[in-house]
Design a protein around this motif. Structure first.
Motif, PDB file in Angstrom:
ATOM      1  N   PRO A 262       0.817  -1.230   0.000  1.00 36.09           N
ATOM      2  CA  PRO A 262       0.000   0.000   0.000  1.00 36.09           C
ATOM      3  C   PRO A 262       0.843   1.269   0.000  1.00 36.09           C
ATOM      4  O   PRO A 262       0.475   2.262  -0.635  1.00 36.09           O
ATOM      5  CB  PRO A 262      -0.822  -0.126   1.298  1.00 36.09           C
ATOM      6  CG  PRO A 262      -0.825  -1.577   1.619  1.00 36.09           C
ATOM      7  CD  PRO A 262       0.488  -2.092   1.150  1.00 36.09           C
ATOM      8  N   GLY A 263       1.992   1.241   0.701  1.00 35.73           N
ATOM      9  CA  GLY A 263       2.854   2.424   0.718  1.00 35.73           C
ATOM     10  C   GLY A 263       3.399   2.752  -0.652  1.00 35.73           C
ATOM     11  O   GLY A 263       3.448   3.927  -1.062  1.00 35.73           O
ATOM     12  N   LEU A 264       3.831   1.727  -1.396  1.00 35.40           N
ATOM     13  CA  LEU A 264       4.334   1.966  -2.755  1.00 35.40           C
ATOM     14  C   LEU A 264       3.225   2.471  -3.674  1.00 35.40           C
ATOM     15  O   LEU A 264       3.450   3.350  -4.526  1.00 35.40           O
ATOM     16  CB  LEU A 264       4.934   0.670  -3.316  1.00 35.40           C
ATOM     17  CG  LEU A 264       6.244   0.189  -2.680  1.00 35.40           C
ATOM     18  CD1 LEU A 264       6.647  -1.155  -3.267  1.00 35.40           C
ATOM     19  CD2 LEU A 264       7.353   1.220  -2.893  1.00 35.40           C
ATOM     20  N   ALA A 265       2.010   1.920  -3.513  1.00 38.19           N
ATOM     21  CA  ALA A 265       0.896   2.315  -4.375  1.00 38.19           C
ATOM     22  C   ALA A 265       0.522   3.782  -4.149  1.00 38.19           C
ATOM     23  O   ALA A 265       0.449   4.575  -5.097  1.00 38.19           O
ATOM     24  CB  ALA A 265      -0.304   1.413  -4.125  1.00 38.19           C
ATOM     25  N   PHE A 266       0.279   4.143  -2.900  1.00 42.08           N
ATOM     26  CA  PHE A 266      -0.118   5.520  -2.619  1.00 42.08           C
ATOM     27  C   PHE A 266       1.049   6.494  -2.826  1.00 42.08           C
ATOM     28  O   PHE A 266       0.834   7.632  -3.244  1.00 42.08           O
ATOM     29  CB  PHE A 266      -0.658   5.625  -1.197  1.00 42.08           C
ATOM     30  CG  PHE A 266      -1.990   4.956  -1.011  1.00 42.08           C
ATOM     31  CD1 PHE A 266      -3.138   5.523  -1.543  1.00 42.08           C
ATOM     32  CD2 PHE A 266      -2.097   3.764  -0.320  1.00 42.08           C
ATOM     33  CE1 PHE A 266      -4.368   4.905  -1.384  1.00 42.08           C
ATOM     34  CE2 PHE A 266      -3.321   3.144  -0.158  1.00 42.08           C
ATOM     35  CZ  PHE A 266      -4.461   3.717  -0.696  1.00 42.08           C
ATOM     36  N   GLY A 267       2.266   6.054  -2.525  1.00 47.87           N
ATOM     37  CA  GLY A 267       3.416   6.910  -2.776  1.00 47.87           C
ATOM     38  C   GLY A 267       3.605   7.170  -4.257  1.00 47.87           C
ATOM     39  O   GLY A 267       3.980   8.271  -4.664  1.00 47.87           O
ATOM     40  N   GLY A 268       3.337   6.149  -5.088  1.00 44.97           N
ATOM     41  CA  GLY A 268       3.446   6.342  -6.527  1.00 44.97           C
ATOM     42  C   GLY A 268       2.448   7.354  -7.058  1.00 44.97           C
ATOM     43  O   GLY A 268       2.759   8.165  -7.933  1.00 44.97           O
TER      44      GLY A 268
END
Length: 258
Positions: free
Chosen positions: A111-117
């Motif tokens: 989730p961190g990579l998704a929202f950070g992207g």
């Protein structure tokens, strides 16, 4: 020296000699691409929001959400589910790469990579164009995120019978509650073997039906406890034959008292 003769005027090159009035740029050179915020653009926004709101209200009236009873912290047989807007994260945790020993990937890293992207998308794609084909990075990341959320939410929601779940977890009126002797030996056997699925008051839950209001003999109850029935697998009872007799007698007595 005569007046006006031999005099020279030197201008400062840092100051523009041309005076330009502070007037906004004329956007008429971009026909069809600009419009006044008030009332044209704002009216369109209000109309779009009204259409969405009417459609959403129509959907809720046509298919009302099945509501369960009030939360009961003493009900050990209740299986909680997140709200619909978190179902995609709930479904993500069912996959092997995001659960078990890799649970940190499911709850933090992915989730961190998704929202950070999504947050970095405007900085990764700085093209001046506004059309989708001119912003491939931003559009691609948004489509990937939207598709993933919709698919995971659909997969999670399709695996739950919401009407049956609401029916199993609806509050039981006091007049319909069974008179249960929780100090009996049969209840202690029930507590050790069946309570986690069928609930503290035999009211059932999302994973198992209620054990009240049933018409089964002692022999049938013993057979179900040993061999299972429907979605209940066999060998769920781990006690002795004597404890099985007490469990069956207890369930029969509860239904006879109703």
């Amino acid at each position: 020296m005569h007046k006006g003769k031999g005099m020279k005027f030197v201008g400062d090159s840092r100051i523009s000699a041309e005076q330009k009035p502070n007037i906004p740029k004329d956007y008429s050179e971009y026909p069809g691409r600009t419009e006044a915020f008030w009332p044209n653009f704002l009216l369109k926004e209000w109309l779009a929001g009204s259409v969405f709101l009417v459609g959403f209200l129509t959907l809720t009236l046509a298919h009302p959400a099945p509501l369960e009873g009030m939360a009961d912290p003493t009900n050990s047989g209740y299986i909680p589910l997140p709200d619909w807007y978190f179902l995609f994260l709930y479904e993500l945790l069912k996959y092997n790469f995001a659960s078990g020993p890799y649970i940190l990937f499911g709850i933090i890293i992915i989730p961190g990579l998704a929202f950070g992207g999504l947050l970095l998308a405007p900085f990764l794609d700085k093209g001046p164009g506004r059309r989708p084909h001119q912003r491939p990075v931003s559009v691609g990341m948004m489509l990937l995120a939207l598709t993933s959320v919709i698919w995971l939410t659909y997969q999670s929601a399709s695996g739950v019978n919401w009407e049956q779940r609401a029916e199993a977890n609806k509050p039981v009126p006091p007049s319909e509650q069974a008179d249960i002797d929780k100090d009996s030996e049969g209840y202690k056997v029930f507590e050790n073997n069946c309570m986690s699925c069928h609930g503290e008051d035999l009211q059932g839950g999302a994973a198992a039906p209620p054990l009240t209001g049933i018409d089964r003999s002692k022999k049938e109850i013993k057979d179900i406890a040993k061999n299972g029935i429907g979605s209940m697998p066999p060998d769920q009872f781990s006690g002795s034959d004597k404890e099985l007799d007490k469990l069956a007698e207890f369930i029969v007595s509860v239904n006879e008292d109703q």
